[in-house]
Design a protein around this motif. Structure first.
Motif, PDB file in Angstrom:
ATOM      1  N   ARG A   1       0.837  -1.200   0.000  1.00  0.00           N
ATOM      2  CA  ARG A   1       0.000   0.000   0.000  1.00  0.00           C
ATOM      3  C   ARG A   1       0.872   1.251   0.000  1.00  0.00           C
ATOM      4  NH1 ARG A   1      -2.486  -1.086   4.398  1.00  0.00           N
ATOM      5  NH2 ARG A   1      -1.346   0.400   5.674  1.00  0.00           N
ATOM      6  N   VAL A   2       1.915   1.187   0.795  1.00  0.00           N
ATOM      7  CA  VAL A   2       2.750   2.366   0.953  1.00  0.00           C
ATOM      8  C   VAL A   2       3.624   2.603  -0.283  1.00  0.00           C
ATOM      9  CG1 VAL A   2       4.725   3.274   2.251  1.00  0.00           C
ATOM     10  CG2 VAL A   2       2.721   2.416   3.462  1.00  0.00           C
ATOM     11  N   THR A   3       4.191   1.527  -0.836  1.00  0.00           N
ATOM     12  CA  THR A   3       5.073   1.729  -1.987  1.00  0.00           C
ATOM     13  C   THR A   3       4.283   2.227  -3.197  1.00  0.00           C
ATOM     14  OG1 THR A   3       4.938  -0.589  -2.592  1.00  0.00           O
ATOM     15  CG2 THR A   3       6.824   0.076  -1.264  1.00  0.00           C
ATOM     16  N   ALA A   4       2.996   1.937  -3.216  1.00  0.00           N
ATOM     17  CA  ALA A   4       2.171   2.453  -4.308  1.00  0.00           C
ATOM     18  C   ALA A   4       2.187   3.981  -4.321  1.00  0.00           C
ATOM     19  CB  ALA A   4       0.737   1.940  -4.171  1.00  0.00           C
ATOM     20  N   ARG A   5       2.512   4.574  -3.177  1.00  0.00           N
ATOM     21  CA  ARG A   5       2.540   6.029  -3.095  1.00  0.00           C
ATOM     22  C   ARG A   5       3.818   6.630  -3.651  1.00  0.00           C
ATOM     23  NH1 ARG A   5      -1.382   7.481   0.387  1.00  0.00           N
ATOM     24  NH2 ARG A   5      -1.903   6.017   2.044  1.00  0.00           N
ATOM     25  N   PHE A   6       4.809   5.798  -3.931  1.00  0.00           N
ATOM     26  CA  PHE A   6       6.130   6.333  -4.213  1.00  0.00           C
ATOM     27  C   PHE A   6       6.424   6.342  -5.700  1.00  0.00           C
ATOM     28  CE2 PHE A   6       7.181   4.480   0.160  1.00  0.00           C
ATOM     29  CZ  PHE A   6       6.858   5.669   0.795  1.00  0.00           C
ATOM     30  N   PRO A   7       6.283   7.473  -6.329  1.00  0.00           N
ATOM     31  CA  PRO A   7       6.570   7.516  -7.764  1.00  0.00           C
ATOM     32  C   PRO A   7       8.071   7.368  -8.001  1.00  0.00           C
ATOM     33  CG  PRO A   7       6.198   9.722  -6.908  1.00  0.00           C
ATOM     34  CD  PRO A   7       5.953   8.780  -5.769  1.00  0.00           C
ATOM     35  N   ALA A   8       8.407   6.720  -9.084  1.00  0.00           N
ATOM     36  CA  ALA A   8       9.818   6.555  -9.432  1.00  0.00           C
ATOM     37  C   ALA A   8      10.316   7.820 -10.126  1.00  0.00           C
ATOM     38  CB  ALA A   8       9.986   5.341 -10.324  1.00  0.00           C
TER      39      ALA A   8
ATOM     40  N   ARG B   1       2.327  12.840   9.156  1.00  0.00           N
ATOM     41  CA  ARG B   1       2.876  13.416   7.931  1.00  0.00           C
ATOM     42  C   ARG B   1       4.106  14.280   8.245  1.00  0.00           C
ATOM     43  NH1 ARG B   1      -0.911  15.489   2.969  1.00  0.00           N
ATOM     44  NH2 ARG B   1      -2.191  13.778   3.718  1.00  0.00           N
ATOM     45  N   ASP B   2       4.006  15.063   9.350  1.00  0.00           N
ATOM     46  CA  ASP B   2       5.168  15.844   9.792  1.00  0.00           C
ATOM     47  C   ASP B   2       6.376  14.935  10.006  1.00  0.00           C
ATOM     48  OD1 ASP B   2       3.654  18.220   9.964  1.00  0.00           O
ATOM     49  OD2 ASP B   2       3.202  17.926  12.097  1.00  0.00           O
TER      50      ASP B   2
ATOM     51  N   ALA C   1       7.308  -0.659  14.274  1.00  0.00           N
ATOM     52  CA  ALA C   1       6.126  -0.039  14.883  1.00  0.00           C
ATOM     53  C   ALA C   1       5.400  -1.002  15.810  1.00  0.00           C
ATOM     54  CB  ALA C   1       5.165   0.433  13.787  1.00  0.00           C
ATOM     55  N   PRO C   2       4.814  -0.460  16.882  1.00  0.00           N
ATOM     56  CA  PRO C   2       3.981  -1.295  17.752  1.00  0.00           C
ATOM     57  C   PRO C   2       2.778  -1.827  16.979  1.00  0.00           C
ATOM     58  CG  PRO C   2       4.393   0.874  18.744  1.00  0.00           C
ATOM     59  CD  PRO C   2       4.867   0.942  17.328  1.00  0.00           C
ATOM     60  N   ALA C   3       2.309  -3.006  17.389  1.00  0.00           N
ATOM     61  CA  ALA C   3       1.183  -3.643  16.693  1.00  0.00           C
ATOM     62  C   ALA C   3      -0.058  -2.762  16.703  1.00  0.00           C
ATOM     63  CB  ALA C   3       0.888  -5.008  17.333  1.00  0.00           C
ATOM     64  N   ASP C   4      -0.194  -1.894  17.712  1.00  0.00           N
ATOM     65  CA  ASP C   4      -1.422  -1.092  17.801  1.00  0.00           C
ATOM     66  C   ASP C   4      -1.290   0.275  17.118  1.00  0.00           C
ATOM     67  OD1 ASP C   4       0.265   0.217  19.518  1.00  0.00           O
ATOM     68  OD2 ASP C   4      -1.061   0.120  21.266  1.00  0.00           O
ATOM     69  N   LEU C   5      -0.201   0.486  16.376  1.00  0.00           N
ATOM     70  CA  LEU C   5      -0.092   1.757  15.648  1.00  0.00           C
ATOM     71  C   LEU C   5      -1.200   1.811  14.598  1.00  0.00           C
ATOM     72  CD1 LEU C   5       1.941   4.285  15.297  1.00  0.00           C
ATOM     73  CD2 LEU C   5       2.554   3.124  13.171  1.00  0.00           C
ATOM     74  N   PRO C   6      -1.987   2.882  14.585  1.00  0.00           N
ATOM     75  CA  PRO C   6      -3.062   2.950  13.583  1.00  0.00           C
ATOM     76  C   PRO C   6      -2.508   2.898  12.160  1.00  0.00           C
ATOM     77  CG  PRO C   6      -3.353   4.660  15.266  1.00  0.00           C
ATOM     78  CD  PRO C   6      -1.998   4.042  15.491  1.00  0.00           C
ATOM     79  N   THR C   7      -3.177   2.142  11.316  1.00  0.00           N
ATOM     80  CA  THR C   7      -2.781   2.067   9.909  1.00  0.00           C
ATOM     81  C   THR C   7      -2.707   3.449   9.291  1.00  0.00           C
ATOM     82  OG1 THR C   7      -3.900  -0.045   9.771  1.00  0.00           O
ATOM     83  CG2 THR C   7      -3.405   1.041   7.693  1.00  0.00           C
ATOM     84  N   ALA C   8      -3.621   4.314   9.690  1.00  0.00           N
ATOM     85  CA  ALA C   8      -3.652   5.666   9.118  1.00  0.00           C
ATOM     86  C   ALA C   8      -2.365   6.419   9.441  1.00  0.00           C
ATOM     87  CB  ALA C   8      -4.858   6.443   9.657  1.00  0.00           C
ATOM     88  N   TRP C   9      -1.775   6.115  10.595  1.00  0.00           N
ATOM     89  CA  TRP C   9      -0.531   6.810  10.947  1.00  0.00           C
ATOM     90  C   TRP C   9       0.574   6.431   9.952  1.00  0.00           C
ATOM     91  CZ3 TRP C   9       4.529   7.199  12.120  1.00  0.00           C
ATOM     92  CH2 TRP C   9       4.947   8.334  12.823  1.00  0.00           C
ATOM     93  N   ALA C  10       0.701   5.136   9.702  1.00  0.00           N
ATOM     94  CA  ALA C  10       1.723   4.679   8.756  1.00  0.00           C
ATOM     95  C   ALA C  10       1.459   5.243   7.359  1.00  0.00           C
ATOM     96  CB  ALA C  10       1.761   3.152   8.724  1.00  0.00           C
ATOM     97  N   ASP C  11       0.194   5.277   6.979  1.00  0.00           N
ATOM     98  CA  ASP C  11      -0.140   5.815   5.657  1.00  0.00           C
ATOM     99  C   ASP C  11       0.250   7.288   5.549  1.00  0.00           C
ATOM    100  OD1 ASP C  11      -1.130   3.471   4.666  1.00  0.00           O
ATOM    101  OD2 ASP C  11      -3.232   3.953   5.026  1.00  0.00           O
ATOM    102  N   GLU C  12      -0.111   8.055   6.547  1.00  0.00           N
ATOM    103  CA  GLU C  12       0.184   9.488   6.521  1.00  0.00           C
ATOM    104  C   GLU C  12       1.693   9.739   6.604  1.00  0.00           C
ATOM    105  OE1 GLU C  12      -1.804  12.490   6.356  1.00  0.00           O
ATOM    106  OE2 GLU C  12      -2.881  10.934   5.269  1.00  0.00           O
TER     107      GLU C  12
ATOM    108  N   LEU D   1       6.811  11.322   3.823  1.00  0.00           N
ATOM    109  CA  LEU D   1       8.081  10.848   3.289  1.00  0.00           C
ATOM    110  C   LEU D   1       8.154  11.090   1.784  1.00  0.00           C
ATOM    111  CD1 LEU D   1      10.264   9.249   4.975  1.00  0.00           C
ATOM    112  CD2 LEU D   1       9.311   7.183   3.973  1.00  0.00           C
ATOM    113  N   ARG D   2       7.094  10.705   1.105  1.00  0.00           N
ATOM    114  CA  ARG D   2       7.031  10.859  -0.353  1.00  0.00           C
ATOM    115  C   ARG D   2       7.140  12.322  -0.760  1.00  0.00           C
ATOM    116  NH1 ARG D   2       1.213  10.393  -2.724  1.00  0.00           N
ATOM    117  NH2 ARG D   2       1.228  12.402  -1.665  1.00  0.00           N
TER     118      ARG D   2
END
Lengths: 317, 317
Positions: A4-11, A54-55, A84-95, A100-101
């Motif tokens: 999901r995350v790498t889909a965000r990364f344009p080459a 995102r920051d 990351a801890p197992a309870d880190l919200p998916t949205a946090w990783a996405d943002e 990063l991108r």
């Protein structure tokens, strides 16, 4: 998550093989690659209640990309390790990945690989790569007596932003807060300095005096800074006024400019009489001797440590 | 600590600028650089009571250097991020750096940079760089029906070593313990496979079947493994006998070879009738279809997860 995350990364044209294999392949056109790595640990380098995901993505990328620029190179690629801890919200990783991108895009780089693991402590490991495009790397050890000392980028704003957050007085000071949360390194100024003949250069991550001290020590010279050439921006002056009113600071705007870290400005030395573009401010001179002086005196640094950055034992190489 | 540790790291001809500046500069002679990153977290990827500091240094380096080899490349450089609790003994960090250095030397690489920070969780972030020396990278997606499937390196020993440690039965099984603590990837076999015309290659970190599954999926093919071509080494057979006697395993040596991870062997596919050097063992064939079969049947993988590796949510890209 990786998918999901790498889909965000344009080459970019520098990415010959992106995420998804055992390793990435990145163009290193002139036969050399510049490489640097940094770790960010929650609670030491960032706080989730003070910075958005995102920051943190912006900042994690920026502090590594700035190290590439400080060699006189152009950033090309980033690799990210994410524990990351197992309870880190998916949205946090996405943002986080969006930040990063976007920071990579601002610097001309692409995210080319990573690793995601589970950990009790949210930890981010970034490696940045860069291209010197045929130039010699600008090291820390080339400053010579008589050279000009110049800076470009913010000084003191990030540390003031952090002090405001610690004091609970952040409201109404967007310049300082933004500088703390999303430092804006002057990436193109790195290769520009190399073209202008910079004899030494460093990313200001620990504070101007401390980082100039690294150049002085590596080059075997002294550096004389003139405080009259450091002009505190209005946002910094206002932040210090707020802190003083709140009883939270006895330090001056100049103190923040001299010792505040994490703005990721660039400091460089140039041969005497180099004509510098206006984004560079000459703030002093390289002299015989050792250490860094301000207006001819050795600055007192004791007690400044705790406003330089989030509590941290960072010791880079 | 950085200064003490970097003193241990000899440079190679590929190191144009080593540790101590904002970034390192590494030779990338053919105009490309191969790059990969991995995180190791204490309690998930290693235990300090089961592996020495030196072991962890070897393993952290090996698993990244193996990813470089799996692209058909020669490892050149390593960057290390080290996040450690304040009470970590200095000797542990020192011994870790010796292991890192020695494993790099075995692969022809040098440690060129790093970052040391404080964290409640001992975490190691490694980035490895490599040089393809003009060859095309061997990706996961080039396997074609009719290709040979071959492996080189250990299979199953590391997982059996981990199982012995979990069972408290480690004594008397040095092969398996060493494979778990210091995996020995067959580094030169990576570029060798590229020269032999390998159509796809992967580092076996998650287990043979799972990693062949990555090649099958990426290449849009099936892979048929013949179990008769997998010959369990004596050390593995003895380990499984010990585990069974102790009531700690109902799995066969073959199970360990098919599903045990972390040996960092290499699996590759080659055009039909490729003449392979003796260190490569042909274990099957690429076929039309999808997925991986063993002796014509889809292997049952459920329940195998927990003997593949230390508890871990690793998800690489």
């Amino acid at each position: 998550m990786i998918a999901r995350v790498t889909a965000r990364f344009p080459a970019t044209e520098n990415v010959l093989l992106g995420p998804g294999d055992d390793a990435a392949v990145v163009r290193a056109a002139d036969g050399r690659v510049v490489a640097t790595t940094d770790l960010l640990v929650e609670g030491r380098h960032f706080r989730r209640d003070w910075s958005s995901a995102r920051d943190v993505g912006h900042k994690a990328a920026a502090q590594n990309l700035a190290d590439i620029a400080a060699m006189g190179a152009y950033p090309t690629a980033l690799l990210v390790g994410f524990a990351a801890p197992a309870d880190l919200p998916t949205a946090w990783a996405d943002e986080f990945s969006v930040g990063l991108r976007d920071e990579c895009a601002a610097a001309g780089a692409a995210v080319v690989g990573g690793d995601v693991v589970s950990s009790d402590t949210l930890t981010i490991a970034i490696t940045a790569l860069g291209d010197l495009r045929g130039a010699a790397p600008v090291r820390r050890d080339g400053a010579r007596p008589g050279d000009l000392v110049a800076v470009t980028g913010n000084l003191g704003l990030a540390a003031a932003g952090l002090a405001l957050l610690h004091a609970g007085q952040a409201e109404g000071h967007p310049d300082c807060l933004t500088a703390h949360r999303r430092p804006a390194p002057p990436y193109p100024a790195g290769p520009e300095a190399a073209r202008l003949g910079a004899t030494a250069m460093i990313d200001i991550s620990d504070g101007l005096l401390q980082d100039l001290g690294h150049i002085a020590a590596a080059s075997g010279v002294g550096i004389a800074v003139r405080s009259a050439d450091l002009h505190p921006p209005a946002g910094l002056v206002e932040a210090v006024e707020t802190l003083i009113r709140g009883g939270n600071a006895v330090r001056s705007p100049l103190d923040y400019m001299l010792a505040g870290g994490e703005d990721h400005a660039l400091a460089a030395t140039f041969p005497p009489r180099t004509s510098l573009p206006r984004q560079w401010t000459v703030i002093g001179t390289v002299v015989d001797g050792d250490g860094v002086t301000v207006d001819g005196a050795i600055p007192k640094l004791s007690g400044w440590d705790h406003f330089r950055r989030t509590p941290d034992n960072s010791d880079r190489s």
